[in-house]
Design a protein around this motif. Sequence first.
Motif, PDB file in Angstrom:
ATOM      1  N   LEU A 114       0.861  -1.174   0.000  1.00 14.08           N
ATOM      2  CA  LEU A 114       0.000   0.000   0.000  1.00 14.08           C
ATOM      3  C   LEU A 114       0.902   1.230   0.000  1.00 14.08           C
ATOM      4  O   LEU A 114       1.874   1.287   0.741  1.00 14.08           O
ATOM      5  CB  LEU A 114      -0.900   0.014   1.243  1.00 14.08           C
ATOM      6  CG  LEU A 114      -1.899   1.165   1.298  1.00 14.08           C
ATOM      7  CD1 LEU A 114      -3.081   0.919   0.369  1.00 14.08           C
ATOM      8  CD2 LEU A 114      -2.414   1.383   2.716  1.00 14.08           C
ATOM      9  N   LYS A 175      -8.623  -2.661   1.746  1.00 13.64           N
ATOM     10  CA  LYS A 175      -7.234  -3.108   1.602  1.00 13.64           C
ATOM     11  C   LYS A 175      -6.619  -3.344   2.975  1.00 13.64           C
ATOM     12  O   LYS A 175      -5.904  -4.321   3.194  1.00 13.64           O
ATOM     13  CB  LYS A 175      -6.404  -2.047   0.864  1.00 13.64           C
ATOM     14  CG  LYS A 175      -6.568  -2.091  -0.633  1.00 13.64           C
ATOM     15  CD  LYS A 175      -5.571  -1.157  -1.303  1.00 13.64           C
ATOM     16  CE  LYS A 175      -5.704  -1.223  -2.820  1.00 13.64           C
ATOM     17  NZ  LYS A 175      -4.877  -0.233  -3.485  1.00 13.64           N
ATOM     18  N   LYS A 178      -7.792  -6.558   4.460  1.00 11.03           N
ATOM     19  CA  LYS A 178      -7.081  -7.702   3.869  1.00 11.03           C
ATOM     20  C   LYS A 178      -5.733  -7.906   4.541  1.00 11.03           C
ATOM     21  O   LYS A 178      -5.326  -9.027   4.827  1.00 11.03           O
ATOM     22  CB  LYS A 178      -6.836  -7.441   2.378  1.00 11.03           C
ATOM     23  CG  LYS A 178      -7.891  -7.989   1.470  1.00 11.03           C
ATOM     24  CD  LYS A 178      -7.380  -7.918   0.044  1.00 11.03           C
ATOM     25  CE  LYS A 178      -8.479  -8.234  -0.943  1.00 11.03           C
ATOM     26  NZ  LYS A 178      -8.100  -7.867  -2.303  1.00 11.03           N
TER      27      LYS A 178
END
Length: 198
Positions: A114, A175, A178
């Motif tokens: 990320l 995200k 996850k």
Amino acid sequence: MRQAILALGHQILKESCKDLSPELQQPEQLITDMWETMQAADGCGLAAPQIGQPIKLFIVDSQSIYENLDETGRATYFSKGDTGIKETFINAKIINYSEQYWEDEEGCLSIPKLFQPVSRPWQITIDYYNANLEHQVRTFSGTTARIIQHEYDHTRGVLYIDHLKPLTKKIIASKLKKIKKGRVSTSYPIKYQSNNKL
Ligand SMILES: [Zn+2]
């Protein structure tokens, strides 16, 4: 020895770290482990809580970034005369921030895959002890100062995603979920928090 890096979701990443007391703790091994761990993970910074030690200690390598940039990149991300650092920061405290801010993408070994733009002061002055336990007060700027601020935040239980705007946080929420659940693969050893309440 290389250590596993704690992923987002571990409580220790949210804690305010304690000072290192050199008379009580021998930091040499921890510092060596941190450099090995960071380099193996291709990182440019690492804080002790990321390997499970809630201590005010972090390392910064902006020199490797500098060396991999062309002239234009160096002029953009580094101040004139700054060629980056490879430095260990113990019991650090940022004592001054510049009024000038700039935005750049950041990532974190604890939050794999990320990258998000974060706005931070261009220049900071920091009071710390180096790996030889010598007291230092130094001023850094550009990418070097950005990495220092990111790692310094870790020692206060703050992650770069905490600086993002509420809307951005909403967009990346799935995200982050996850990552917390361990559904991301990394090229380096990482420890996901099991039984995570989401
Ligand atoms: Zn980080």
